[in-house]
Scaffold this motif. Sequence first.
Motif, PDB file in Angstrom:
ATOM      1  N   PRO A  51       0.793  -1.247   0.034  1.00 49.50           N
ATOM      2  CA  PRO A  51       0.160   0.113   0.077  1.00 49.50           C
ATOM      3  C   PRO A  51       0.809   1.259   0.111  1.00 49.50           C
ATOM      4  CG  PRO A  51      -0.760  -1.593   1.745  1.00 49.50           C
ATOM      5  CD  PRO A  51       0.557  -2.128   1.179  1.00 49.50           C
ATOM      6  N   ALA A  52       0.429   2.264  -0.654  1.00 53.69           N
ATOM      7  CA  ALA A  52       1.303   3.385  -0.808  1.00 53.69           C
ATOM      8  C   ALA A  52       1.719   3.825   0.323  1.00 53.69           C
ATOM      9  CB  ALA A  52       0.756   4.487  -1.708  1.00 53.69           C
ATOM     10  N   GLU A  53       0.856   3.923   1.361  1.00 48.47           N
ATOM     11  CA  GLU A  53       1.136   4.632   2.614  1.00 48.47           C
ATOM     12  C   GLU A  53       2.345   3.980   3.531  1.00 48.47           C
ATOM     13  OE1 GLU A  53      -2.602   2.043   3.424  1.00 48.47           O
ATOM     14  OE2 GLU A  53      -1.958   3.230   1.941  1.00 48.47           O
ATOM     15  N   LEU A  54       2.454   2.892   3.073  1.00 47.42           N
ATOM     16  CA  LEU A  54       3.564   2.087   3.645  1.00 47.42           C
ATOM     17  C   LEU A  54       5.049   2.275   3.177  1.00 47.42           C
ATOM     18  CD1 LEU A  54       2.039  -1.387   4.564  1.00 47.42           C
ATOM     19  CD2 LEU A  54       2.186   0.636   5.930  1.00 47.42           C
ATOM     20  N   SER A  55       5.143   2.891   2.119  1.00 50.93           N
ATOM     21  CA  SER A  55       6.349   3.192   1.524  1.00 50.93           C
ATOM     22  C   SER A  55       7.336   4.492   2.236  1.00 50.93           C
ATOM     23  CB  SER A  55       6.030   3.932   0.172  1.00 50.93           C
ATOM     24  OG  SER A  55       7.447   3.924  -0.489  1.00 50.93           O
ATOM     25  N   GLY A  56       8.401   3.760   2.634  1.00 52.59           N
ATOM     26  CA  GLY A  56       9.231   4.647   3.591  1.00 52.59           C
ATOM     27  C   GLY A  56       9.015   4.138   5.079  1.00 52.59           C
ATOM     28  N   LEU A  57       8.241   3.199   5.242  1.00 54.86           N
ATOM     29  CA  LEU A  57       8.219   2.668   6.739  1.00 54.86           C
ATOM     30  C   LEU A  57       9.517   2.178   7.183  1.00 54.86           C
ATOM     31  CD1 LEU A  57       5.980   1.580   9.029  1.00 54.86           C
ATOM     32  CD2 LEU A  57       6.549  -0.686   7.551  1.00 54.86           C
ATOM     33  N   THR A  58       9.813   2.681   8.712  1.00 55.43           N
ATOM     34  CA  THR A  58      10.948   2.331   9.370  1.00 55.43           C
ATOM     35  C   THR A  58      10.601   1.261  10.078  1.00 55.43           C
ATOM     36  OG1 THR A  58      10.912   3.987  10.678  1.00 55.43           O
ATOM     37  CG2 THR A  58      12.032   4.436   8.924  1.00 55.43           C
ATOM     38  N   LYS A  59      11.629   0.257  10.333  1.00 53.09           N
ATOM     39  CA  LYS A  59      11.482  -0.728  11.237  1.00 53.09           C
ATOM     40  C   LYS A  59      13.034  -1.017  11.883  1.00 53.09           C
ATOM     41  CE  LYS A  59      10.045  -5.389  12.070  1.00 53.09           C
ATOM     42  NZ  LYS A  59       9.099  -6.436  11.741  1.00 53.09           N
ATOM     43  N   VAL A  60      13.012  -1.374  13.213  1.00 52.80           N
ATOM     44  CA  VAL A  60      14.269  -1.838  13.614  1.00 52.80           C
ATOM     45  C   VAL A  60      14.281  -3.421  14.102  1.00 52.80           C
ATOM     46  CG1 VAL A  60      15.724  -1.569  15.641  1.00 52.80           C
ATOM     47  CG2 VAL A  60      14.466   0.430  14.885  1.00 52.80           C
ATOM     48  N   PHE A  61      15.249  -3.880  13.486  1.00 48.05           N
ATOM     49  CA  PHE A  61      15.505  -5.232  13.705  1.00 48.05           C
ATOM     50  C   PHE A  61      16.502  -5.555  14.512  1.00 48.05           C
ATOM     51  CE2 PHE A  61      13.800  -4.662   9.401  1.00 48.05           C
ATOM     52  CZ  PHE A  61      12.792  -5.673   9.193  1.00 48.05           C
ATOM     53  N   THR A  62      16.548  -6.683  15.362  1.00 50.06           N
ATOM     54  CA  THR A  62      17.730  -7.224  16.071  1.00 50.06           C
ATOM     55  C   THR A  62      18.539  -7.633  15.185  1.00 50.06           C
ATOM     56  OG1 THR A  62      15.945  -8.050  17.750  1.00 50.06           O
ATOM     57  CG2 THR A  62      18.119  -9.239  17.646  1.00 50.06           C
TER      58      THR A  62
ATOM     59  N   VAL B 129      11.687   0.482   0.972  1.00 55.08           N
ATOM     60  CA  VAL B 129      11.837   1.431  -0.195  1.00 55.08           C
ATOM     61  C   VAL B 129      11.660   0.644  -1.474  1.00 55.08           C
ATOM     62  CG1 VAL B 129      13.368   3.087   0.978  1.00 55.08           C
ATOM     63  CG2 VAL B 129      14.287   1.131  -0.323  1.00 55.08           C
ATOM     64  N   GLN B 130      11.327   1.194  -2.467  1.00 57.49           N
ATOM     65  CA  GLN B 130      11.135   0.797  -3.820  1.00 57.49           C
ATOM     66  C   GLN B 130      12.490   0.930  -4.457  1.00 57.49           C
ATOM     67  OE1 GLN B 130       8.385   2.674  -6.472  1.00 57.49           O
ATOM     68  NE2 GLN B 130       7.754   0.781  -7.385  1.00 57.49           N
ATOM     69  N   ASN B 131      12.994  -0.132  -5.261  1.00 57.00           N
ATOM     70  CA  ASN B 131      14.102  -0.106  -6.237  1.00 57.00           C
ATOM     71  C   ASN B 131      13.482   0.816  -7.523  1.00 57.00           C
ATOM     72  OD1 ASN B 131      16.121  -0.254  -7.996  1.00 57.00           O
ATOM     73  ND2 ASN B 131      16.138  -2.481  -7.973  1.00 57.00           N
ATOM     74  N   ASN B 132      13.957   1.866  -7.877  1.00 61.61           N
ATOM     75  CA  ASN B 132      13.517   2.973  -9.074  1.00 61.61           C
ATOM     76  C   ASN B 132      14.641   3.053  -9.694  1.00 61.61           C
ATOM     77  OD1 ASN B 132      11.698   3.627 -10.878  1.00 61.61           O
ATOM     78  ND2 ASN B 132      10.455   4.734  -9.104  1.00 61.61           N
ATOM     79  N   SER B 133      15.669   2.112  -9.662  1.00 63.34           N
ATOM     80  CA  SER B 133      16.878   2.369 -10.230  1.00 63.34           C
ATOM     81  C   SER B 133      16.955   2.233 -11.814  1.00 63.34           C
ATOM     82  CB  SER B 133      18.240   1.768  -9.351  1.00 63.34           C
ATOM     83  OG  SER B 133      17.910   0.446  -9.727  1.00 63.34           O
ATOM     84  N   GLY B 134      16.032   1.252 -12.238  1.00 61.63           N
ATOM     85  CA  GLY B 134      16.222   0.804 -13.749  1.00 61.63           C
ATOM     86  C   GLY B 134      16.805  -0.645 -13.732  1.00 61.63           C
ATOM     87  N   GLY B 135      17.297  -1.059 -12.956  1.00 68.27           N
ATOM     88  CA  GLY B 135      18.191  -2.299 -12.805  1.00 68.27           C
ATOM     89  C   GLY B 135      18.109  -3.047 -11.499  1.00 68.27           C
ATOM     90  N   ALA B 136      18.439  -4.202 -11.366  1.00 66.22           N
ATOM     91  CA  ALA B 136      18.586  -4.828 -10.072  1.00 66.22           C
ATOM     92  C   ALA B 136      19.619  -4.306  -9.207  1.00 66.22           C
ATOM     93  CB  ALA B 136      19.021  -6.378 -10.262  1.00 66.22           C
ATOM     94  N   LEU B 137      19.478  -4.344  -7.910  1.00 66.12           N
ATOM     95  CA  LEU B 137      20.321  -3.780  -6.829  1.00 66.12           C
ATOM     96  C   LEU B 137      20.954  -5.200  -6.056  1.00 66.12           C
ATOM     97  CD1 LEU B 137      18.681  -0.712  -5.502  1.00 66.12           C
ATOM     98  CD2 LEU B 137      20.540  -0.835  -7.083  1.00 66.12           C
ATOM     99  N   THR B 138      21.739  -5.458  -5.900  1.00 66.65           N
ATOM    100  CA  THR B 138      22.523  -6.527  -5.185  1.00 66.65           C
ATOM    101  C   THR B 138      22.873  -6.240  -3.822  1.00 66.65           C
ATOM    102  OG1 THR B 138      24.641  -5.979  -6.089  1.00 66.65           O
ATOM    103  CG2 THR B 138      23.179  -7.555  -7.479  1.00 66.65           C
TER     104      THR B 138
ATOM    105  N   LYS C  88      15.966   8.536  -5.111  1.00 68.73           N
ATOM    106  CA  LYS C  88      15.659   9.015  -6.560  1.00 68.73           C
ATOM    107  C   LYS C  88      15.321  10.546  -6.207  1.00 68.73           C
ATOM    108  CE  LYS C  88      12.565   8.344 -10.126  1.00 68.73           C
ATOM    109  NZ  LYS C  88      11.575   7.556 -10.728  1.00 68.73           N
ATOM    110  N   SER C  89      15.706  11.249  -7.166  1.00 68.86           N
ATOM    111  CA  SER C  89      15.345  12.569  -7.030  1.00 68.86           C
ATOM    112  C   SER C  89      13.900  12.752  -7.088  1.00 68.86           C
ATOM    113  CB  SER C  89      16.019  13.395  -8.326  1.00 68.86           C
ATOM    114  OG  SER C  89      15.471  14.674  -8.268  1.00 68.86           O
ATOM    115  N   GLY C  90      13.153  13.611  -6.087  1.00 66.03           N
ATOM    116  CA  GLY C  90      11.722  13.707  -5.769  1.00 66.03           C
ATOM    117  C   GLY C  90      11.203  12.708  -4.979  1.00 66.03           C
ATOM    118  N   ALA C  91      11.895  11.455  -4.780  1.00 67.99           N
ATOM    119  CA  ALA C  91      11.297  10.665  -3.850  1.00 67.99           C
ATOM    120  C   ALA C  91      12.321  10.378  -2.651  1.00 67.99           C
ATOM    121  CB  ALA C  91      11.469   9.299  -4.778  1.00 67.99           C
ATOM    122  N   TRP C  92      12.610  11.030  -1.776  1.00 61.22           N
ATOM    123  CA  TRP C  92      13.430  11.198  -0.797  1.00 61.22           C
ATOM    124  C   TRP C  92      12.572  10.224   0.210  1.00 61.22           C
ATOM    125  CZ3 TRP C  92      17.944  13.317   0.430  1.00 61.22           C
ATOM    126  CH2 TRP C  92      18.631  13.314   1.756  1.00 61.22           C
ATOM    127  N   GLY C  93      13.329   9.315   0.815  1.00 57.57           N
ATOM    128  CA  GLY C  93      12.695   8.444   1.846  1.00 57.57           C
ATOM    129  C   GLY C  93      11.849   7.299   1.423  1.00 57.57           C
TER     130      GLY C  93
END
Length: 183
Positions: A18-29, A53-62, A70-75
């Motif tokens: 859901p759009a409202e969850l984009s940017g959600l932060t969570k602390v893991f052990t 976060v969403q990968n919007n780089s145009g390719g896979a991130l490893t 991404k410019s205009g999509a901070w966080g």
Amino acid sequence: MENQVGHMPRGKSVSQIPAELSGLTKVFTDVNWGSSQQIKPRLSAYTVKCRLVQNNSGGALTPGQSVKWKSGAWGTQIGAVTGSLEQPCGIVDEYLPSAGVANGDYFWLVEEGPCKTVTNGAGTYSEQDHLVTAASGKTVKQTAAPTQGNELPQILAFVGIAMESAAATDGLLVRTYVKRFQP
């Protein structure tokens, strides 16, 4: 859905949230999410702060790559891997499969705490070495003090502190305490 995504373990990616969850932060052990054990072995007493976060780089991130917003999509969206002395926003989750996260998918980005970063092979690392961004989303040991007039790029490019020694091998994943200096 927030509960389902909020309980998504590290090492996973999803194609929709859901759009409202984009940017959600969570602390893991700090546990070994790659372990097949039901109760994951603890790696340290630290916690790991992540952001969905969403990968919007145009390719896979490893896994272990240093990335930037991404410019205009901070966080909320990743636009590319960092280049040399570029400011990182975090590290791609080290527990993702080796193929990484596909363009358009959502994943946990490590913002602070222990994780593995990709080295560029330019030298050996010792515990407590300061690491900065290098080309192609990799890290390199900061070997010299910044020169006058060049202090800010090296400060902004800071990724974290090496938590282990490592050989000069390109692409090696090195355990690092990541600490970023932005909100």
